[in-house]
Enzyme design. Structure first.
Site, mmCIF file in Angstrom:
data_model
loop_
_atom_site.group_PDB
_atom_site.id
_atom_site.type_symbol
_atom_site.label_atom_id
_atom_site.label_comp_id
_atom_site.label_asym_id
_atom_site.label_seq_id
_atom_site.Cartn_x
_atom_site.Cartn_y
_atom_site.Cartn_z
ATOM 1 N N GLU A 131 43.133 59.699 48.057
ATOM 2 C CA GLU A 131 42.365 59.525 46.830
ATOM 3 C C GLU A 131 42.363 60.764 45.942
ATOM 4 O O GLU A 131 42.527 60.669 44.730
ATOM 5 C CB GLU A 131 40.911 59.153 47.175
ATOM 6 C CG GLU A 131 40.742 57.747 47.743
ATOM 7 C CD GLU A 131 40.833 56.674 46.664
ATOM 8 O OE1 GLU A 131 41.101 57.016 45.496
ATOM 9 O OE2 GLU A 131 40.646 55.496 46.994
ATOM 10 N N SER A 132 42.130 61.938 46.511
ATOM 11 C CA SER A 132 41.909 63.132 45.677
ATOM 12 C C SER A 132 42.683 64.355 46.136
ATOM 13 O O SER A 132 42.595 65.399 45.493
ATOM 14 C CB SER A 132 40.412 63.487 45.669
ATOM 15 O OG SER A 132 39.991 63.841 46.983
#
Length: 294
Positions: free
Chosen positions: A75-76
């Site tokens: 995700e990040s």
């Protein structure tokens, strides 16, 4: 008198639109700034530093530790202030509506982000009774998966998270966060130079400070406890006088900062216009207006 009032109103309107780079922590790129003040011109550089700050393993819940590491990697890539084009925020990329449902006030706060994502994953696994479906629902929404089943993209996402979790195994992973250094020079009636810094502390707070050298030396240190992802209080000192205030922001588009203290009133603002920022503000000493180019 009318001209003075018009100038005051003009700068006040600009200010309502933060003259520091805390508002674009999600996009840590170098920038330079021109700042025009009465009888003074300032040129600044904003130099970002993305740094490894702490092992994420220290903060993970035991029940989903490996799964969360895989999810955060996808995700990040472990960046505290990650912000997607769709508006997903923080380490675990929670959408604003999901964060609200989970009671997460600040998705950029490491502690809140991990806790919210962990509870959300548990809810999804209980609802779908299948890990792949739960991960697909995390990616594309539980309502859609329950109604239509997971998409090919959703299943690919689930497999990517599971593979990332297996690849990490017992390996330690680390948060990444950003800070900015701002060296500057001022030309006018007097020449001065200085250095400011702006530091994120696990997304839970910010710290800024600075030193200016001209015919006299001035300094400030400010702490910004984050109440939500858009509101921070300000506590600190300027030249050994206590100050307080607040910072309102919408990353990375605009911000408003107000600082009050003994003989101190400083209002400054910043708004993004296309690929640059317009900043303006006023204090008891002077008005200022300028531009930041990234």
């Amino acid at each position: 008198m009318r001209k003075t009032l018009s100038l005051f109103l003009l700068f006040a309107v600009f200010s309502l639109l933060v003259s520091n780079p805390l508002v674009f922590l999600n996009d840590p790129e170098p920038a330079f700034s021109f700042d025009f003040q009465p009888n003074c011109f300032r040129f600044s550089l904003f130099v970002p530093l993305v740094r490894t700050i702490a092992p994420i393993d220290w903060f993970l819940p035991k029940e989903n530790a490996g799964l969360l590491k895989g999810l955060i990697k996808v995700e990040s890539d472990f960046y505290v202030h990650a912000l997607s084009e769709k508006g997903a925020k923080g380490l675990t990329q929670l959408m604003p509506s999901t964060a609200k449902e989970l009671g997460v006030l600040n998705p950029f706060n490491v502690f809140q982000s991990l806790d919210g994502a962990n509870r959300y994953l548990n809810d999804l696994q209980n609802r779908f009774n299948n890990l792949e479906l739960a991960l697909a629902a995390y990616h594309e929404g539980p309502t859609k998966v329950a109604r239509e089943g997971p998409s090919v993209e959703g299943l690919r996402y689930a497999q990517k998270v599971l593979k990332s979790a297996r690849d990490f195994g017992n390996k330690m992973a680390f948060f990444k966060d950003a800070m900015y250094f701002e060296p500057y020079v001022e030309f006018g009636e007097h020449f001065s130079t200085g250095l400011n810094f702006y530091l994120s502390v696990l997304g839970a707070a910010y710290l800024s400070g600075g030193l200016n050298v001209s015919d006299k030396i001035s300094q400030h240190v400010l702490l910004y406890p984050n109440i939500t992802d858009s509101l921070s209080l300000i506590l600190g000192e300027k030249d050994l006088n206590l100050v307080g205030g607040f910072l309102l922001r919408r990353m990375p588009d605009f911000g408003l900062q107000v600082v009050l203290g003994k003989n101190e009133l400083d209002v400054s603002g910043l708004v993004r216009v296309w690929r640059f920022y317009v900043k303006a503000g006023f204090s008891k000493q002077r008005f200022h207006v300028g531009f930041i180019f990234k």
